[in-house]
Motif scaffolding. Sequence first.
Motif: not given
Length: 344
Positions: A202, A205-206, A208-209, A231, A234-235
């Motif tokens: 995660p 993921y954060r 990338k967000a 995965h 998210y990326v």
Amino acid sequence: MSSQKPADLYAEVRKSGFPVVAVAPMMDWTDRHCRFFHRQLTRRTLLYTEMVVADAVIHGARERLLGFDGAEHPVALQLGGSDPRKLAEAAVIGEAFGYDEINLNVGCPSDRVQSGTFGACLMKTPVLVAECIAAMKAAVTIPVTVKCRIGVDDQNPEPALDTLADGVLTAGTDALWVHARKAWLEGFSPKENREIPPLDYPRVYRLKARMANQFIGINGGIQSLDQAEAHLAYVDGAMLGRSAYHTPGILTGIDATFYGEAPVAFDYAALMDAMAAYAARHIEKGGRLGHVTRHMVGLFHGLPGARRYRQTLSTDANRPGAGPEVLKTAFAAIDFVAAETEAA
């Protein structure tokens, strides 16, 4: 080297919408023979060299360190170092050799890497890492990327990863690959650093967000194509490491799963012929069959005949004078109907 090189890989990704699936750089494993073998299993996967220290590139035996078969494209050169000038010089040499990407190692925790003040310890000096990237970007026209950890030692992964990412992306890096666990520079061996610090997907993921318009890839503990696909919700990229090396048959499904190619039964006879011919060329140059076959031992993991296949490659291939016929003997042990069903 082959002249059939792809254009800027990451620019292609942005246009096509396809992810980047890669095999991670792994010391003592992803040498030129391993990469040639992996390329026979997948056309599209991005392959990485072992880490090569910038000083060795500049002063060492370049053909031995950097030479590769043109069939390996797309292939990236991973450099180790912390001197912007030397890294830029090494990047220029790598580009001249025909590599499609230059990657900076900011993730390896070994004692040898720490003594050279590069690898994972560079997580503590993000300004210096950004200077290294800027120098390499100014020196070459191919993509320059970074592979890092989420942090080291007692660093808080939230600010540590953000600070590094902000710096290298501002400096112009084309992609940031993140091994989703910390590295402990004291107390853990390199092997333990791949297994004991907990994975924190995660956190990547954060990142990338927060950086929606930048290429962020993920690495660490990915055991299957299903996990890689999860995965990629998210990326932008997924990097396989030990799973690709120990069970290389996993690579045969990548082109259809991630790149829209039609699924077909894998041609193991063609693979045997390609590897036998490659091994013959290597032996003619003074090499040994075992240099090539050591990377192929896990190919038929779990299939009928796999034990005999492994025994043949682990023993007969390492005997003095062993030739490509040993490969044919090993392949003859496999139930190819079962193998093709598994690959499909």
